[in-house]
Design an enzyme around this catalytic site. Structure first.
Site, PDB file in Angstrom:
ATOM      1  N   ARG A  89     -27.604  30.161 103.946  1.00 51.88           N
ATOM      2  CA  ARG A  89     -27.976  28.781 104.209  1.00 51.88           C
ATOM      3  C   ARG A  89     -29.258  28.402 103.451  1.00 51.88           C
ATOM      4  NH1 ARG A  89     -26.853  23.652 106.071  1.00 51.88           N
ATOM      5  NH2 ARG A  89     -28.773  22.734 106.825  1.00 51.88           N
TER       6      ARG A  89
ATOM      7  N   ASP B 150     -32.890  30.377 117.888  1.00 56.05           N
ATOM      8  CA  ASP B 150     -32.632  31.751 117.451  1.00 56.05           C
ATOM      9  C   ASP B 150     -32.966  32.790 118.532  1.00 56.05           C
ATOM     10  OD1 ASP B 150     -31.953  30.488 115.139  1.00 56.05           O
ATOM     11  OD2 ASP B 150     -33.435  31.471 113.863  1.00 56.05           O
TER      12      ASP B 150
ATOM     13  N   ASP C 235     -24.683  30.433 108.839  1.00 58.45           N
ATOM     14  CA  ASP C 235     -24.143  31.134 109.999  1.00 58.45           C
ATOM     15  C   ASP C 235     -22.930  30.408 110.551  1.00 58.45           C
ATOM     16  OD1 ASP C 235     -25.909  33.373 110.416  1.00 58.45           O
ATOM     17  OD2 ASP C 235     -27.454  31.848 110.623  1.00 58.45           O
TER      18      ASP C 235
ATOM     19  N   LYS D 273     -37.782  36.507 107.793  1.00 57.80           N
ATOM     20  CA  LYS D 273     -36.714  36.057 106.897  1.00 57.80           C
ATOM     21  C   LYS D 273     -36.851  34.565 106.616  1.00 57.80           C
ATOM     22  CE  LYS D 273     -32.492  34.862 108.606  1.00 57.80           C
ATOM     23  NZ  LYS D 273     -32.075  33.545 108.092  1.00 57.80           N
ATOM     24  N   ASN D 274     -37.050  33.793 107.699  1.00 57.28           N
ATOM     25  CA  ASN D 274     -37.023  32.341 107.525  1.00 57.28           C
ATOM     26  C   ASN D 274     -38.260  31.805 106.825  1.00 57.28           C
ATOM     27  OD1 ASN D 274     -34.539  32.316 108.628  1.00 57.28           O
ATOM     28  ND2 ASN D 274     -35.114  31.351 110.562  1.00 57.28           N
TER      29      ASN D 274
HETATM   30  C1  UD1 Z   1     -33.532  26.902 110.255  1.00 56.89           C
HETATM   31  C2  UD1 Z   1     -33.389  28.395 110.410  1.00 56.89           C
HETATM   32  C3  UD1 Z   1     -32.462  28.757 111.560  1.00 56.89           C
HETATM   33  C4  UD1 Z   1     -32.898  28.050 112.830  1.00 56.89           C
HETATM   34  C5  UD1 Z   1     -33.069  26.544 112.578  1.00 56.89           C
HETATM   35  C6  UD1 Z   1     -33.613  25.791 113.766  1.00 56.89           C
HETATM   36  C7  UD1 Z   1     -33.613  29.214 108.159  1.00 56.89           C
HETATM   37  C8  UD1 Z   1     -32.975  29.866 106.998  1.00 56.89           C
HETATM   38  N1  UD1 Z   1     -32.832  28.950 109.192  1.00 56.89           N
HETATM   39  O1  UD1 Z   1     -32.244  26.395 109.888  1.00 56.89           O
HETATM   40  O2  UD1 Z   1     -32.503  30.176 111.749  1.00 56.89           O
HETATM   41  O3  UD1 Z   1     -31.915  28.243 113.824  1.00 56.89           O
HETATM   42  O4  UD1 Z   1     -33.974  26.334 111.478  1.00 56.89           O
HETATM   43  O5  UD1 Z   1     -34.841  26.334 114.159  1.00 56.89           O
HETATM   44  O6  UD1 Z   1     -34.809  28.959 108.183  1.00 56.89           O
HETATM   45  N2  UD1 Z   1     -29.470  18.726 110.620  1.00 56.89           N
HETATM   46  C9  UD1 Z   1     -28.803  17.588 110.224  1.00 56.89           C
HETATM   47  N3  UD1 Z   1     -28.964  17.130 108.941  1.00 56.89           N
HETATM   48  C10 UD1 Z   1     -29.770  17.750 108.046  1.00 56.89           C
HETATM   49  C11 UD1 Z   1     -30.464  18.921 108.458  1.00 56.89           C
HETATM   50  C12 UD1 Z   1     -30.297  19.375 109.754  1.00 56.89           C
HETATM   51  O7  UD1 Z   1     -28.044  17.008 111.004  1.00 56.89           O
HETATM   52  O8  UD1 Z   1     -29.891  17.290 106.897  1.00 56.89           O
HETATM   53  C13 UD1 Z   1     -29.283  19.237 111.995  1.00 56.89           C
HETATM   54  C14 UD1 Z   1     -28.570  20.596 111.992  1.00 56.89           C
HETATM   55  O9  UD1 Z   1     -27.183  20.458 111.892  1.00 56.89           O
HETATM   56  C15 UD1 Z   1     -29.008  21.176 113.301  1.00 56.89           C
HETATM   57  C16 UD1 Z   1     -30.440  20.677 113.431  1.00 56.89           C
HETATM   58  O10 UD1 Z   1     -30.538  19.534 112.572  1.00 56.89           O
HETATM   59  O11 UD1 Z   1     -28.237  20.666 114.366  1.00 56.89           O
HETATM   60  C17 UD1 Z   1     -31.466  21.715 113.071  1.00 56.89           C
HETATM   61  O12 UD1 Z   1     -31.343  22.061 111.711  1.00 56.89           O
HETATM   62  P1  UD1 Z   1     -32.584  22.551 110.822  1.00 56.89           P
HETATM   63  O13 UD1 Z   1     -33.837  22.451 111.609  1.00 56.89           O
HETATM   64  O14 UD1 Z   1     -32.490  21.850 109.524  1.00 56.89           O
HETATM   65  O15 UD1 Z   1     -32.232  24.090 110.649  1.00 56.89           O
HETATM   66  P2  UD1 Z   1     -32.094  24.913 109.309  1.00 56.89           P
HETATM   67  O16 UD1 Z   1     -33.242  24.609 108.399  1.00 56.89           O
HETATM   68  O17 UD1 Z   1     -30.717  24.799 108.779  1.00 56.89           O
END
Ligand code: UD1
Length: 431
Positions: free
Chosen positions: A104, A318, A128, A33-34
């Protein structure tokens, strides 16, 4: 709370699990999915007809398809695991609230649409239910590349005649921000260098997809990516096989582990799971790896270990609901530390309903293993937590009914059918 449990999540479909049957069989793992959601978003970089294979049949893919259609891309699914995305160049770079709030990964259309169209209007993304998920790194990175942003009425608007290269260093290796900025940089003017990028297999899959399209990206798989912008006519549509889903793979391993079973998981990428497989082995699972296959034998009883989630190649957040479920029936005490999403423990109260001994404090959980859980109605709070409830049901005496199945459907391609084919007593009920 009980009203919510009774009404909202149990009104529709539910998954019913009867614990006690050891798994025995073969499970084929679908695409990630991701990864596929990001590949779909990246098709927005250029026109033509893209083919994606190993596409999982999940709700998030259907929602992302609707989003692409709303933007002006024609999406076809000739078979369950194959997709064509055709774009004739007439795009409306607007991502409406009704679709964006449901996944997301819709944030991933920001980079490609902005770099291709010079303008994008996007509802602020949902996702989520495990805490705030800001997008400040996406925004700051695009600003460094020359974009300007306006935020009003729940929408963000971004503008850039043409993005330009920039030097960007992340404080934290965000998956989504890495993907958005790399994709945007593909058509930027000049060189973009991004330090401390995410190195998840799905990020690498996206980079390889972009390179096949004609992008110039160096350092794939390392902490620093260098992207030399190309002109749009240098890009072309391609055919791409989506990387297998490591989280779904781990779900079937966890299911075998808690049910005392023995299964073969096919179509996986064990090399993407080295750390988590090591931890599973420490817990006593017998795991043999051959190419894309994993042969798994559960021990008499799992052993407890301590685990901390980290960006790849660490243990992914995850995996955590699955690991806590395994620890819930393991011998001993395990401490689990969440380093990515402090609020990601909501499902623990559901596990407690099944008799698990888990206490949380801040971003830690202390899990004291019990020999067996006991079946009860529980609720899926998000995709991974929902799958973990199904796994917990396999380790429980009697019947476990899982409500909120729509969460599981977002990310799992026929979880029930796959588990049932491997000998689990699991069915889907309701309409
Ligand atoms: C992706 C995955 C999710 C997984 C996560 C971490 C998808 C659709 N989702 O989510 O399943 O759990 O990676 O492996 O691929 N953050 C900030 N600012 C930002 C971006 C992120 O503070 O601009 C923080 C987030 O709040 C979180 C952390 O960084 O605490 C990780 O986020 P990120 O790696 O960006 O995860 P996603 O891409 O949202």
């Amino acid at each position: 709370m009980s009203n919510v449990r009774d009404s909202a999540d149990f009104a529709g479909e539910a998954i019913v699990v009867r614990g006690g049957a050891p798994l025995d069989g073969v499970v084929d793992v679908p695409g990630a999915k991701n990864s596929v959601l990001k590949l779909m978003a990246a098709t927005l970089l250029t026109d033509g007809r893209f083919e994606l294979t190993n596409v999982p049949d999940i709700a998030d893919v259907a929602i992302m398809s609707e989003l692409l259609e709303a933007i002006g891309v024609r999406v076809e699914r000739p078979t369950g695991d194959r997709m064509f995305a055709t774009d004739n160049g007439d795009l409306t770079p607007v991502a409406p609230y009704e679709l964006v709030e449901r996944i997301r990964a819709s944030i991933n259309v920001l980079g490609p649409l902005l770099t291709r169209c010079g303008h994008v209007r996007l509802s602020m993304p949902g996702g989520d239910d495990f805490g705030a998920r800001p997008i400040d790194m996406h925004v700051a990175g695009l600003e460094a590349m020359g974009a300007t942003f306006k935020f009003s009425h729940g929408y963000l608007e971004a503008f850039a005649d043409r993005l330009h290269g920039a030097e960007i260093a992340f404080d934290f290796p965000s998956v989504g921000a890495t993907e958005n900025l790399v994709t945007a940089a593909v058509l930027a003017d000049g060189r973009t260098r991004i330090d401390n990028v995410a190195r998840e297999p799905e990020v690498i899959d996206l980079c390889e997809f972009l390179v096949a399209m004609g992008a110039r990206i160096d350092g794939i798989g390392s902490p620093t990516l260098t992207i030399d912008g190309v002109e749009r006519h240098e890009l072309h549509a391609v055919s791409h096989h989506t990387v297998p889903d490591r989280i779904q793979t781990a779900t079937y391993l966890a299911a075998a582990a808690v049910s005392g079973g023995s299964i073969v998981v096919r179509g996986a990428r064990p090399d993407h799971m080295v750390t988590v497989l090591d931890r599973f082995r420490e817990m006593g699972l017998g795991i043999e790896v051959a190419d894309d296959e994993l042969r798994v034998d559960a021990p008499e009883r799992l052993r407890s270990i301590d685990v901390a989630t980290l960006p790849y190649p660490g243990i992914a957040t995850d995996y955590k609901p699955l690991i806590i479920t395994m620890l819930a029936v393991a011998d001993g005490v395990g401490i689990v530390t969440e380093n990515l999403y402090p609020g990601r423990f909501r499902y623990v109260e559901e596990l407690q309903r099944l008799g698990a001994d888990v206490r949380t404090s801040g971003h830690h959980a202390v899990v004291r293993g019990v020999p067996r859980l006991s079946g009860a109605p529980v609720r899926a709070h998000d995709i991974r937590a929902g799958a973990a409830m199904v796994v917990a049901g396999l380790a429980a005496e009697g019947e476990t009914t899982i409500g909120g199945v729509h969460h599981i459907d977002r990310g799992y391609d026929d979880l029930v059918g796959r588990l049932a084919a491997a000998g689990a007593a699991v069915t889907r009920v309701g309409s």
